[in-house]
Scaffold this motif. Structure first.
Motif, PDB file in Angstrom:
ATOM      1  N   MET A   1     -22.222 -19.142  38.415  1.00 22.94           N
ATOM      2  CA  MET A   1     -23.082 -18.035  38.001  1.00 22.94           C
ATOM      3  C   MET A   1     -22.520 -17.406  36.719  1.00 22.94           C
ATOM      4  SD  MET A   1     -24.445 -14.861  40.319  1.00 22.94           S
ATOM      5  CE  MET A   1     -25.236 -15.997  41.468  1.00 22.94           C
ATOM      6  N   THR A   2     -23.383 -17.232  35.725  1.00 21.27           N
ATOM      7  CA  THR A   2     -22.957 -16.721  34.418  1.00 21.27           C
ATOM      8  C   THR A   2     -22.505 -15.268  34.518  1.00 21.27           C
ATOM      9  OG1 THR A   2     -24.576 -18.160  33.358  1.00 21.27           O
ATOM     10  CG2 THR A   2     -23.655 -16.390  32.018  1.00 21.27           C
ATOM     11  N   ALA A   3     -21.358 -14.984  33.897  1.00 24.76           N
ATOM     12  CA  ALA A   3     -20.850 -13.612  33.867  1.00 24.76           C
ATOM     13  C   ALA A   3     -21.312 -12.938  32.583  1.00 24.76           C
ATOM     14  CB  ALA A   3     -19.330 -13.611  33.944  1.00 24.76           C
ATOM     15  N   PHE A   4     -21.697 -11.694  32.715  1.00 24.81           N
ATOM     16  CA  PHE A   4     -22.159 -10.914  31.567  1.00 24.81           C
ATOM     17  C   PHE A   4     -21.257  -9.709  31.358  1.00 24.81           C
ATOM     18  CE2 PHE A   4     -25.823 -13.224  33.095  1.00 24.81           C
ATOM     19  CZ  PHE A   4     -26.470 -13.625  31.939  1.00 24.81           C
ATOM     20  N   GLU A   5     -21.314  -9.156  30.158  1.00 18.06           N
ATOM     21  CA  GLU A   5     -20.553  -7.950  29.847  1.00 18.06           C
ATOM     22  C   GLU A   5     -21.464  -6.947  29.143  1.00 18.06           C
ATOM     23  OE1 GLU A   5     -17.029  -6.653  26.783  1.00 18.06           O
ATOM     24  OE2 GLU A   5     -16.625  -8.388  28.094  1.00 18.06           O
ATOM     25  N   LYS A   6     -21.351  -5.679  29.552  1.00 19.87           N
ATOM     26  CA  LYS A   6     -22.166  -4.640  28.922  1.00 19.87           C
ATOM     27  C   LYS A   6     -21.345  -3.376  28.765  1.00 19.87           C
ATOM     28  CE  LYS A   6     -26.664  -2.370  29.075  1.00 19.87           C
ATOM     29  NZ  LYS A   6     -27.987  -2.297  29.738  1.00 19.87           N
ATOM     30  N   LYS A   7     -21.488  -2.713  27.607  1.00 21.40           N
ATOM     31  CA  LYS A   7     -20.808  -1.444  27.353  1.00 21.40           C
ATOM     32  C   LYS A   7     -21.816  -0.300  27.479  1.00 21.40           C
ATOM     33  CE  LYS A   7     -17.296  -3.307  24.193  1.00 21.40           C
ATOM     34  NZ  LYS A   7     -16.706  -3.222  22.837  1.00 21.40           N
ATOM     35  N   VAL A   8     -21.427   0.731  28.233  1.00 14.34           N
ATOM     36  CA  VAL A   8     -22.268   1.908  28.400  1.00 14.34           C
ATOM     37  C   VAL A   8     -21.495   3.114  27.876  1.00 14.34           C
ATOM     38  CG1 VAL A   8     -23.601   3.316  30.006  1.00 14.34           C
ATOM     39  CG2 VAL A   8     -23.275   0.881  30.471  1.00 14.34           C
ATOM     40  N   ILE A   9     -22.057   3.798  26.881  1.00 13.36           N
ATOM     41  CA  ILE A   9     -21.380   4.938  26.260  1.00 13.36           C
ATOM     42  C   ILE A   9     -21.945   6.242  26.805  1.00 13.36           C
ATOM     43  CG2 ILE A   9     -20.869   6.105  24.068  1.00 13.36           C
ATOM     44  CD1 ILE A   9     -21.162   3.388  22.698  1.00 13.36           C
ATOM     45  N   PHE A  10     -21.067   7.178  27.162  1.00 15.33           N
ATOM     46  CA  PHE A  10     -21.457   8.474  27.705  1.00 15.33           C
ATOM     47  C   PHE A  10     -21.079   9.559  26.699  1.00 15.33           C
ATOM     48  CE2 PHE A  10     -20.974   5.618  31.225  1.00 15.33           C
ATOM     49  CZ  PHE A  10     -22.012   5.948  32.081  1.00 15.33           C
ATOM     50  N   ASP A  11     -22.094  10.137  26.049  1.00 15.27           N
ATOM     51  CA  ASP A  11     -21.860  11.097  24.968  1.00 15.27           C
ATOM     52  C   ASP A  11     -21.610  12.517  25.464  1.00 15.27           C
ATOM     53  OD1 ASP A  11     -22.131   9.216  22.913  1.00 15.27           O
ATOM     54  OD2 ASP A  11     -24.313   9.339  23.044  1.00 15.27           O
ATOM     55  N   ASN A  12     -22.470  12.990  26.356  1.00 15.34           N
ATOM     56  CA  ASN A  12     -22.446  14.410  26.726  1.00 15.34           C
ATOM     57  C   ASN A  12     -22.043  14.614  28.181  1.00 15.34           C
ATOM     58  OD1 ASN A  12     -23.471  15.297  24.143  1.00 15.34           O
ATOM     59  ND2 ASN A  12     -25.433  14.428  24.775  1.00 15.34           N
ATOM     60  N   VAL A  13     -20.897  14.095  28.559  1.00 20.23           N
ATOM     61  CA  VAL A  13     -20.435  14.246  29.934  1.00 20.23           C
ATOM     62  C   VAL A  13     -18.909  14.258  29.965  1.00 20.23           C
ATOM     63  CG1 VAL A  13     -20.428  11.758  30.374  1.00 20.23           C
ATOM     64  CG2 VAL A  13     -20.685  13.344  32.292  1.00 20.23           C
ATOM     65  N   ASN A  14     -18.358  15.059  30.873  1.00 21.21           N
ATOM     66  CA  ASN A  14     -16.918  15.070  31.095  1.00 21.21           C
ATOM     67  C   ASN A  14     -16.573  13.866  31.978  1.00 21.21           C
ATOM     68  OD1 ASN A  14     -14.363  15.591  32.427  1.00 21.21           O
ATOM     69  ND2 ASN A  14     -14.484  17.670  31.618  1.00 21.21           N
ATOM     70  N   MET A  15     -15.914  12.888  31.405  1.00 19.86           N
ATOM     71  CA  MET A  15     -15.657  11.632  32.117  1.00 19.86           C
ATOM     72  C   MET A  15     -14.781  11.840  33.357  1.00 19.86           C
ATOM     73  SD  MET A  15     -17.439   9.342  30.690  1.00 19.86           S
ATOM     74  CE  MET A  15     -16.767   7.822  31.390  1.00 19.86           C
ATOM     75  N   GLN A  16     -13.863  12.792  33.280  1.00 19.52           N
ATOM     76  CA  GLN A  16     -13.008  13.043  34.444  1.00 19.52           C
ATOM     77  C   GLN A  16     -13.831  13.566  35.616  1.00 19.52           C
ATOM     78  OE1 GLN A  16      -9.571  15.443  33.636  1.00 19.52           O
ATOM     79  NE2 GLN A  16      -9.002  15.656  35.776  1.00 19.52           N
ATOM     80  N   ASP A  17     -14.777  14.471  35.314  1.00 22.13           N
ATOM     81  CA  ASP A  17     -15.648  14.978  36.373  1.00 22.13           C
ATOM     82  C   ASP A  17     -16.588  13.897  36.891  1.00 22.13           C
ATOM     83  OD1 ASP A  17     -14.511  17.471  36.140  1.00 22.13           O
ATOM     84  OD2 ASP A  17     -16.068  18.276  34.821  1.00 22.13           O
ATOM     85  N   LEU A  18     -17.049  13.036  35.978  1.00 23.97           N
ATOM     86  CA  LEU A  18     -17.959  11.962  36.381  1.00 23.97           C
ATOM     87  C   LEU A  18     -17.260  10.956  37.294  1.00 23.97           C
ATOM     88  CD1 LEU A  18     -20.782  10.608  35.978  1.00 23.97           C
ATOM     89  CD2 LEU A  18     -19.712   9.272  34.140  1.00 23.97           C
ATOM     90  N   LEU A  19     -16.049  10.577  36.934  1.00 18.51           N
ATOM     91  CA  LEU A  19     -15.330   9.554  37.698  1.00 18.51           C
ATOM     92  C   LEU A  19     -14.612  10.117  38.911  1.00 18.51           C
ATOM     93  CD1 LEU A  19     -13.876   7.550  34.683  1.00 18.51           C
ATOM     94  CD2 LEU A  19     -15.962   7.088  35.979  1.00 18.51           C
ATOM     95  N   GLY A  20     -14.429  11.450  38.942  1.00 18.16           N
ATOM     96  CA  GLY A  20     -13.805  12.083  40.096  1.00 18.16           C
ATOM     97  C   GLY A  20     -12.301  12.208  39.974  1.00 18.16           C
ATOM     98  N   PHE A  21     -11.743  13.116  40.780  1.00 20.12           N
ATOM     99  CA  PHE A  21     -10.293  13.312  40.781  1.00 20.12           C
ATOM    100  C   PHE A  21      -9.614  12.023  41.222  1.00 20.12           C
ATOM    101  CE2 PHE A  21      -6.386  14.669  43.057  1.00 20.12           C
ATOM    102  CZ  PHE A  21      -5.719  15.258  41.987  1.00 20.12           C
ATOM    103  N   ASN A  22      -8.639  11.562  40.418  1.00 20.54           N
ATOM    104  CA  ASN A  22      -7.960  10.281  40.673  1.00 20.54           C
ATOM    105  C   ASN A  22      -8.949   9.126  40.759  1.00 20.54           C
ATOM    106  OD1 ASN A  22      -5.345  11.321  40.684  1.00 20.54           O
ATOM    107  ND2 ASN A  22      -5.385  11.751  42.887  1.00 20.54           N
ATOM    108  N   ASP A  23     -10.048   9.225  39.990  1.00 19.86           N
ATOM    109  CA  ASP A  23     -11.080   8.174  39.936  1.00 19.86           C
ATOM    110  C   ASP A  23     -11.727   7.897  41.290  1.00 19.86           C
ATOM    111  OD1 ASP A  23     -10.701   7.890  37.228  1.00 19.86           O
ATOM    112  OD2 ASP A  23      -9.345   6.174  37.413  1.00 19.86           O
ATOM    113  N   THR A  24     -11.865   8.942  42.118  1.00 23.70           N
ATOM    114  CA  THR A  24     -12.437   8.773  43.455  1.00 23.70           C
ATOM    115  C   THR A  24     -13.852   8.218  43.393  1.00 23.70           C
ATOM    116  OG1 THR A  24     -11.142  10.661  44.235  1.00 23.70           O
ATOM    117  CG2 THR A  24     -12.952   9.916  45.640  1.00 23.70           C
ATOM    118  N   ASN A  25     -14.677   8.776  42.495  1.00 22.04           N
ATOM    119  CA  ASN A  25     -16.066   8.309  42.393  1.00 22.04           C
ATOM    120  C   ASN A  25     -16.139   6.883  41.874  1.00 22.04           C
ATOM    121  OD1 ASN A  25     -16.780  10.888  43.201  1.00 22.04           O
ATOM    122  ND2 ASN A  25     -17.222  11.606  41.126  1.00 22.04           N
TER     123      ASN A  25
END
Length: 322
Positions: free
Chosen positions: A1-25
């Motif tokens: 099965m072919t593997a793909f790669e995609k980049k997603v950029i987040f401009d207006n968000v706090n990445m730490q809050d998005l990913l959670g404390f210690n990357d929980t999310n």
């Protein structure tokens, strides 16, 4: 099965809050999918099967929306968004930006009619909001959701939910059991709403610690409620004195919603409903809002609208013949 790669950029968000404390999310996503997720600054790189990549991208965008609108993204929110997205359910439509109230494990609670959207907007903008209308319009359920959301976001420290113990054609004295057993049926709709919104174990802890209280209206006398969201349900059955007592319980940083249906008053014939009186004397007080519902806002079984129509027609016919 072919593997793909995609980049997603987040401009207006706090990445730490998005990913959670210690990357929980982030770990929740990694545990659920086989796709490799790499985070570099404000860019997320996804490597894997295209179908999964597209699904994860959609989940991340939904997470971003919830974080930006509520200021908080919990593990439960992430779990709910992920489950609903995987099931193919649209979590957030473009025209529903202001209608989302609460994310639960099973679903998203949101306003579904123009009347309900107006209701939640008034409740958000005013410290006291009255919701008046027929059965099935979501008055109580949405009030509880608004209050639970405020508790979840740390805007208040406790919830108080009250109902007057007025029986519709029944006498408490003839019901079996002690006072608590007699009064519980009147409070059951409030418990049912909370059961839908808070995991059972957490709800049990909240009630034990009195972070959430569900009480008969009479139990409110003498209290001052600070940092609380206070709901009075079935307010048409509160007397004028009880309504005044309830409204004057509010302390600092507290908000209140009062719900009722003035067509279903169970008070003795000569006794004035506190809800009816409040509508007459408080309508012009700044900081107090009134939201009104009609049959177009009914969100229960389709027959409920027909039942309301039939009763309205019967009342109109009877009044026209007198």
């Amino acid at each position: 099965m072919t593997a793909f790669e995609k980049k997603v950029i987040f401009d207006n968000v706090n990445m730490q809050d998005l990913l959670g404390f210690n990357d929980t999310n982030l770990k929740i996503l990694e545990d659920r999918f086989n796709t490799t997720i790499i985070v570099r600054g404000d860019t997320v790189i996804l490597k894997g099967v295209m179908q999964e990549i597209e699904l994860i991208e959609k989940i991340l965008k939904e997470m971003t929306y919830v974080l930006n609108t509520s200021g908080l993204l919990s593990v439960n929110d992430v779990d709910t968004i992920m489950n609903l997205t995987i099931e193919g359910k649209q979590v957030i439509e473009e025209d529903e930006i202001d209608s989302i109230i609460l994310f639960t494990k099973k679903d998203v609670i949101k306003a579904r009619t123009p009347g309900q959207i107006n209701y939640i907007n008034l409740a958000r903008k005013n410290d006291i909001c009255f919701a008046i209308g027929p059965a099935g319009t979501g008055k109580t359920y949405l009030a509880v959701a608004i209050a639970v959301s405020a508790l979840k976001r740390g805007l208040v420290k406790k919830l108080i939910l009250a109902r007057p113990a007025v029986e519709a054609g029944e006498s408490l004295g003839f019901l079996p059991g002690d006072f608590r057993e007699k009064i519980d049926p009147y409070l059951r709709p409030l418990y049912d709403a909370l059961d839908d919104m808070i995991p059972s174990e957490k709800l049990k802890i909240y009630i034990e610690k009195r972070i959430i209280e569900i009480v008969p209206l009479a139990y409110m006398r003498g209290r001052t409620l600070n940092n609380a969201y206070v709901i009075l349900d079935e307010a048409q059955n509160a007397t004028t004195m009880q309504m005044k007592m309830f409204l004057t319980r509010l302390g600092g940083n507290s908000k209140s919603i009062i719900t009722g249906d003035i067509t279903q008053i169970d008070l003795p014939a000569k006794q004035i409903s506190g809800l009816v009186q409040a509508r007459e004397i408080l309508s012009k007080v700044e900081g107090i809002a009134f939201a009104y519902f009609d049959k177009s806002d009914v969100v229960r079984h389709k027959l409920v609208k027909d039942i309301i129509d039939a009763y309205e027609k019967s009342n109109n016919d009877r009044n026209g013949n007198t």
